[in-house]
Write an enzyme that holds these catalytic residues in place. Structure first.
Site, PDB file in Angstrom:
ATOM      1  N   GLN A  44    -101.395 -47.886 -45.609  1.00 45.32           N
ATOM      2  CA  GLN A  44    -100.931 -46.831 -46.505  1.00 45.32           C
ATOM      3  C   GLN A  44    -101.645 -46.894 -47.845  1.00 45.32           C
ATOM      4  O   GLN A  44    -101.947 -45.869 -48.452  1.00 45.32           O
ATOM      5  CB  GLN A  44     -99.423 -46.922 -46.707  1.00 45.32           C
ATOM      6  CG  GLN A  44     -98.626 -46.643 -45.460  1.00 45.32           C
ATOM      7  CD  GLN A  44     -99.066 -45.367 -44.762  1.00 45.32           C
ATOM      8  OE1 GLN A  44     -98.911 -44.279 -45.292  1.00 45.32           O
ATOM      9  NE2 GLN A  44     -99.645 -45.494 -43.582  1.00 45.32           N
TER      10      GLN A  44
ATOM     11  N   HIS B  45    -104.776 -44.746 -48.470  1.00 44.31           N
ATOM     12  CA  HIS B  45    -104.709 -43.290 -48.632  1.00 44.31           C
ATOM     13  C   HIS B  45    -105.128 -42.882 -50.045  1.00 44.31           C
ATOM     14  O   HIS B  45    -105.970 -42.018 -50.219  1.00 44.31           O
ATOM     15  CB  HIS B  45    -103.291 -42.782 -48.355  1.00 44.31           C
ATOM     16  CG  HIS B  45    -103.024 -42.511 -46.913  1.00 44.31           C
ATOM     17  ND1 HIS B  45    -103.673 -41.523 -46.219  1.00 44.31           N
ATOM     18  CD2 HIS B  45    -102.175 -43.094 -46.035  1.00 44.31           C
ATOM     19  CE1 HIS B  45    -103.235 -41.513 -44.959  1.00 44.31           C
ATOM     20  NE2 HIS B  45    -102.333 -42.452 -44.830  1.00 44.31           N
TER      21      HIS B  45
ATOM     22  N   GLU C  71     -90.834 -43.491 -46.454  1.00 43.13           N
ATOM     23  CA  GLU C  71     -91.458 -42.582 -45.497  1.00 43.13           C
ATOM     24  C   GLU C  71     -91.657 -43.288 -44.156  1.00 43.13           C
ATOM     25  O   GLU C  71     -91.219 -42.814 -43.111  1.00 43.13           O
ATOM     26  CB  GLU C  71     -92.796 -42.116 -46.063  1.00 43.13           C
ATOM     27  CG  GLU C  71     -93.584 -41.195 -45.131  1.00 43.13           C
ATOM     28  CD  GLU C  71     -94.972 -40.902 -45.664  1.00 43.13           C
ATOM     29  OE1 GLU C  71     -95.590 -39.948 -45.159  1.00 43.13           O
ATOM     30  OE2 GLU C  71     -95.454 -41.617 -46.561  1.00 43.13           O
ATOM     31  N   HIS C  72     -92.329 -44.440 -44.170  1.00 42.03           N
ATOM     32  CA  HIS C  72     -92.559 -45.255 -42.972  1.00 42.03           C
ATOM     33  C   HIS C  72     -91.838 -46.587 -43.144  1.00 42.03           C
ATOM     34  O   HIS C  72     -92.015 -47.254 -44.166  1.00 42.03           O
ATOM     35  CB  HIS C  72     -94.046 -45.539 -42.757  1.00 42.03           C
ATOM     36  CG  HIS C  72     -94.912 -44.322 -42.746  1.00 42.03           C
ATOM     37  ND1 HIS C  72     -95.628 -43.903 -43.842  1.00 42.03           N
ATOM     38  CD2 HIS C  72     -95.185 -43.439 -41.750  1.00 42.03           C
ATOM     39  CE1 HIS C  72     -96.313 -42.812 -43.533  1.00 42.03           C
ATOM     40  NE2 HIS C  72     -96.054 -42.496 -42.277  1.00 42.03           N
TER      41      HIS C  72
ATOM     42  N   ASP D  74     -98.937 -42.394 -36.775  1.00 42.30           N
ATOM     43  CA  ASP D  74     -99.769 -41.410 -37.461  1.00 42.30           C
ATOM     44  C   ASP D  74    -100.581 -40.565 -36.490  1.00 42.30           C
ATOM     45  O   ASP D  74    -100.873 -39.401 -36.771  1.00 42.30           O
ATOM     46  CB  ASP D  74    -100.737 -42.108 -38.420  1.00 42.30           C
ATOM     47  CG  ASP D  74    -100.138 -42.328 -39.797  1.00 42.30           C
ATOM     48  OD1 ASP D  74     -99.037 -41.813 -40.050  1.00 42.30           O
ATOM     49  OD2 ASP D  74    -100.778 -43.020 -40.611  1.00 42.30           O
TER      50      ASP D  74
ATOM     51  N   HIS E 102     -63.469  -4.680 -47.711  1.00 44.34           N
ATOM     52  CA  HIS E 102     -63.500  -5.708 -46.670  1.00 44.34           C
ATOM     53  C   HIS E 102     -62.186  -5.673 -45.878  1.00 44.34           C
ATOM     54  O   HIS E 102     -62.174  -5.690 -44.641  1.00 44.34           O
ATOM     55  CB  HIS E 102     -63.667  -7.106 -47.292  1.00 44.34           C
ATOM     56  CG  HIS E 102     -65.072  -7.459 -47.639  1.00 44.34           C
ATOM     57  ND1 HIS E 102     -65.772  -6.830 -48.626  1.00 44.34           N
ATOM     58  CD2 HIS E 102     -65.911  -8.394 -47.110  1.00 44.34           C
ATOM     59  CE1 HIS E 102     -66.980  -7.360 -48.721  1.00 44.34           C
ATOM     60  NE2 HIS E 102     -67.093  -8.311 -47.807  1.00 44.34           N
TER      61      HIS E 102
END
Length: 442
Positions: A268, A271, A336-337, A370, A429
């Site tokens: 990660q 990235h 996230e992971h 991934d 109504h």
């Protein structure tokens, strides 16, 4: 100068742990004011001038010399040619990954994506109708790196959901088209593809131009300009999420080879510099072993500078009192992971409530998720896994309630509705319900 990656070392037993922990987690999602204004200008310009504005910004930002939108649209023949031109091993990998992603999302659709209805005792029909979106746009990042996996993860669940048209946009700076991205679009069933990116691509999808069709929803990650544009067009179209920097959290009991965990943290960190990699472990000696492997492996990595900065600025190796405490901290982070790198991952999985994706066991590296495991890799970041979910078939469907009230049912429901409507001061109504009553309301 030798690069060094020095993740922050923390212990939950430290008196300053809470403050240090919160400081390390902090990340501001605020967009630079200059970016916000530039994006606003681009969106307004594309909305007003359409194709002409898209061409102008593509020339300016991607360095492409084009005179018309025709030069920016990829034909199906080009996509197929890109696929056919790949080495056999890449074609097979792409097809196998696509097959697994499709299989997972087909199972997802069967589990939660079907219409249903029932009739109650008076014959009234109640239910839900599930229908796919008509047209979606998928944004595929380009530039520093190419992401064919993003094509598969965005297009395939849309295709499985039954979306009528899938429009892909992908920037191609200096005109460099990545054949693997084009081939992935062919394999995933993309309907139309344009070599445009940035805020102008988001605007074209959201508002439509003479060439680019207006979509109902835009999915896929991008840079700060893309994220800002997606926020601004939300409401005109749907969006999936606003993604922050990538994250990985590893819960380790010390049983996994330390070099495996070090490389998972790298996966990660490579990235970008803002990505976050955290290890939680109760074993101090194991944390030391992971740090040694980080030091040993870093010089071998092509993106070593990015990894080093990411780990030094945002990474952390945290010693906990126990695995139970590690699970509790993980729930606070909502990563996230989330890798559960343990001999007995199913012992800890019930304690984990918040994560985009949970990877169980030492052999389940995040990178498999991934690319080819099957579940979607578009995941909530920045703690939003507390209330949001991975991209899936359900993101490309909408639900309509079905209500068919029988004559008998109207006698009961009409009295209830009228009473509540009068209580709210909404006479029309109430009277609309009362007109269906056989016996006038007293």
């Amino acid at each position: 100068m030798t690069l060094q990656a020095a993740p922050l070392r923390l212990s939950t037993e430290s008196a300053t742990f809470e403050a240090d922990f919160k400081a390390r987690l902090h990340w501001s999602a605020d967009t630079d004011a200059a970016i916000e204004q530039r994006v606003a200008d681009i969106l307004a310009d594309v909305q007003q001038r359409g194709d002409a504005a898209v061409i102008e910004y593509t020339q300016r930002f991607d360095g492409l010399s084009v005179a018309s939108m025709a030069a920016l649209e990829l034909t199906q023949a080009e996509l197929k040619a890109a696929f056919d031109g790949l080495p056999e091993v890449q074609r097979q990998a792409l097809e196998q990954a696509a097959r697994r992603v499709r299989s997972y999302h087909e199972a997802q659709k069967k589990a939660s994506g079907e219409s249903w209805s029932y009739r109650d005792e008076d014959g009234t029909l109640l239910g839900q109708k599930v229908t796919p979106l008509d047209r979606v746009g998928i944004y595929v990042p380009g530039g520093k790196a190419a992401y064919p996996s993003s094509v598969l993860m965005n297009a395939i669940p849309a295709h499985v959901a039954g979306v009528g048209e899938i429009i892909m946009v992908v920037p191609t700076p200096k005109g460099e088209k990545n054949p693997l991205v084009l081939a992935a679009a062919y394999v995933a069933g993309v309907s139309r593809a344009f070599t445009i990116g940035g805020a102008q691509a988001v605007a074209a999808l959201a508002y439509g131009t003479a060439t680019v069709p207006k979509v109902d929803k835009i999915t896929g990650p991008g840079n700060a300009y893309v994220a800002s544009a997606k926020k601004r067009v939300f409401g005109t179209v749907g969006i999936d999420m606003i993604a922050g920097p990538s994250e990985i959290l590893v819960l380790a009991d010390g049983s996994t080879p330390a070099d495996w965990v070090a490389m998972d943290l790298f996966s990660q960190a490579e990235h970008d510099e803002l990505a976050q990699s955290i290890l939680l472990c109760p074993d101090a000696a194991y944390i030391e072993a992971v740090q040694r492997e980080i030091d040993r492996l870093l010089p071998t990595m092509p993106r070593a500078a990015i990894i080093a900065k990411s780990l030094s600025d945002r990474g952390a190796l945290i010693q906990t009192r126990s695995m139970e405490e590690a699970c509790a901290i993980s729930n606070r982070i909502a990563p996230e992971h989330l890798e559960v790198s343990s001999n007995d991952p199913h012992r800890w999985e019930p304690l984990l409530k918040h994560a985009g994706a949970i990877f169980l066991g030492a052999f389940t590296s995040e990178s498999l998720g991934d690319y080819c495991a099957g579940p979607n890799h578009v995941l909530p970041t920045s703690g939003t896994a507390r209330f949001s979910s991975p991209l899936g078939v359900y993101d490309f469907q909408k639900r309509s309630s079905l209500i068919e009230v029988s004559e008998a049912g109207a006698q009961t429901l009409g009295l209830i509705a009228a009473e509540l409507a009068y209580g709210e001061g909404l006479q029309a109504h109430a009277q609309a319900a009362e007109m269906r009553l056989k016996t006038p309301r007293a």
